[in-house]
Design a protein around this motif. Structure first.
Motif, PDB file in Angstrom:
ATOM      1  N   THR A  51     -56.292 -36.781 -35.420  1.00 28.97           N
ATOM      2  CA  THR A  51     -57.136 -35.911 -34.588  1.00 28.97           C
ATOM      3  C   THR A  51     -57.544 -36.617 -33.303  1.00 28.97           C
ATOM      4  O   THR A  51     -57.476 -36.035 -32.209  1.00 28.97           O
ATOM      5  N   LEU A  52     -57.961 -37.875 -33.421  1.00 34.50           N
ATOM      6  CA  LEU A  52     -58.352 -38.654 -32.250  1.00 34.50           C
ATOM      7  C   LEU A  52     -57.157 -38.916 -31.329  1.00 34.50           C
ATOM      8  O   LEU A  52     -57.289 -38.891 -30.107  1.00 34.50           O
ATOM      9  N   ILE A  81     -58.204 -38.778 -45.557  1.00 29.76           N
ATOM     10  CA  ILE A  81     -59.309 -38.639 -44.603  1.00 29.76           C
ATOM     11  C   ILE A  81     -59.082 -39.509 -43.373  1.00 29.76           C
ATOM     12  O   ILE A  81     -59.196 -39.046 -42.227  1.00 29.76           O
ATOM     13  N   ILE A  82     -58.752 -40.784 -43.595  1.00 34.10           N
ATOM     14  CA  ILE A  82     -58.538 -41.721 -42.481  1.00 34.10           C
ATOM     15  C   ILE A  82     -57.372 -41.275 -41.603  1.00 34.10           C
ATOM     16  O   ILE A  82     -57.459 -41.294 -40.373  1.00 34.10           O
ATOM     17  N   ILE A  85     -59.006 -31.749 -40.136  1.00 39.55           N
ATOM     18  CA  ILE A  85     -60.197 -32.148 -40.885  1.00 39.55           C
ATOM     19  C   ILE A  85     -60.472 -31.182 -42.034  1.00 39.55           C
ATOM     20  O   ILE A  85     -60.835 -31.607 -43.137  1.00 39.55           O
ATOM     21  N   TYR A 134     -64.279 -31.185 -30.134  1.00 37.19           N
ATOM     22  CA  TYR A 134     -64.560 -31.694 -31.481  1.00 37.19           C
ATOM     23  C   TYR A 134     -65.902 -31.167 -32.002  1.00 37.19           C
ATOM     24  O   TYR A 134     -66.016 -30.739 -33.162  1.00 37.19           O
ATOM     25  N   TYR A 143     -60.333 -32.216 -46.017  1.00 36.06           N
ATOM     26  CA  TYR A 143     -61.445 -31.914 -46.928  1.00 36.06           C
ATOM     27  C   TYR A 143     -60.954 -31.155 -48.162  1.00 36.06           C
ATOM     28  O   TYR A 143     -61.294 -31.497 -49.301  1.00 36.06           O
ATOM     29  N   SER A 167     -56.174 -38.256 -41.201  1.00 38.92           N
ATOM     30  CA  SER A 167     -56.536 -37.035 -40.475  1.00 38.92           C
ATOM     31  C   SER A 167     -57.421 -37.340 -39.278  1.00 38.92           C
ATOM     32  O   SER A 167     -57.226 -36.778 -38.190  1.00 38.92           O
ATOM     33  N   VAL A 168     -58.360 -38.239 -39.470  1.00 38.04           N
ATOM     34  CA  VAL A 168     -59.259 -38.611 -38.372  1.00 38.04           C
ATOM     35  C   VAL A 168     -58.479 -39.306 -37.257  1.00 38.04           C
ATOM     36  O   VAL A 168     -58.653 -38.989 -36.066  1.00 38.04           O
ATOM     37  N   PHE A 197     -58.802 -30.565 -34.693  1.00 38.52           N
ATOM     38  CA  PHE A 197     -59.931 -30.880 -35.571  1.00 38.52           C
ATOM     39  C   PHE A 197     -60.037 -29.843 -36.683  1.00 38.52           C
ATOM     40  O   PHE A 197     -60.176 -30.195 -37.864  1.00 38.52           O
TER      41      PHE A 197
END
Length: 210
Positions: free
Chosen positions: A166-167, A159-160, A139, A188, A143, A162-163, A135
């Motif tokens: 991370t998940l 952004i998408i 993230i 997280y 950013y 990276s999310v 994270f």
């Protein structure tokens, strides 16, 4: 609402959520959630196990820390070449600062809970260091990269992506039975608290030098 106030409110929400979850973990109130998470995630086809193990190595806490220094150095060099040194310093503080602090905080917090891993292997489980470092690195990098890019579509893709990544890293730790789902969520939340704390103070720095 200005940016600093948004960061402050967000970090407060993340910190309070982490504290509440930690109390529940300490008092064993999360057994149902953790058991459900293990059943749900282990429905994944067995032949994909090698993929999860590979991600486990590629995004280990130590490698994430290394990646953060490499990315920060590259962005600092790029910013310096474009006469935007202040942005480069801001990038280093945000990416390397968040990842390094997440690494240190995890080493301090984990022994305080002393939660045994699902598979009983060496080391403690809560909060997940893989989740925290993933994270912090992904993230914070997403950013910062949005500050270097003007177009909306590439920003959204970064952004998408990276999310999702991370998940996925968090998912892999549950699948490999190294962590409970609440270990991942706790990681997280704690990492988000650190990130928004860094962003809050980093923006104070940016305002002063501008």
């Amino acid at each position: 609402m200005n940016r600093k106030k948004t960061y402050l409110i967000t970090l407060a929400i993340c910190l309070i959520s982490f504290i509440l979850l930690s109390i529940m973990v300490k008092k064993n109130f999360t057994c149902f959630i953790d058991h459900f998470g293990q059943i749900l995630f282990q429905q994944t086809p067995h032949h994909t196990q090698h993929l999860f193990k590979r991600f486990d190595k590629i995004f280990s806490p130590e490698t994430d820390l290394f990646y953060s220094f490499v990315i920060s150095s590259c962005l600092l060099a790029l910013s310096k070449a474009e006469n935007q040194l202040n942005l480069g310093i801001y990038s280093v503080i945000t990416i390397s600062g968040t990842t390094l602090l997440a690494f240190i905080v995890n080493m301090i917090v984990k022994p305080l809970f002393g939660r045994i891993r699902p598979d009983g292997s060496k080391g403690f489980s809560y909060p997940s260091d893989h989740a925290m470092l993933a994270f912090a690195l992904l993230i914070s990098t997403a950013y910062i990269l949005t500050l270097y890019i003007n177009r909306t579509t590439p920003k959204l893709l970064i952004i998408i992506s990276s999310v999702i990544l991370t998940l996925f890293i968090g998912f892999s730790r549950v699948y490999l039975e190294k962590h409970f789902i609440t270990d991942i969520i706790g990681g997280y939340l704690l990492s988000a608290t650190i990130l928004f704390s860094i962003l809050y103070f980093a923006n104070i720095y940016r305002e002063k030098i501008n």
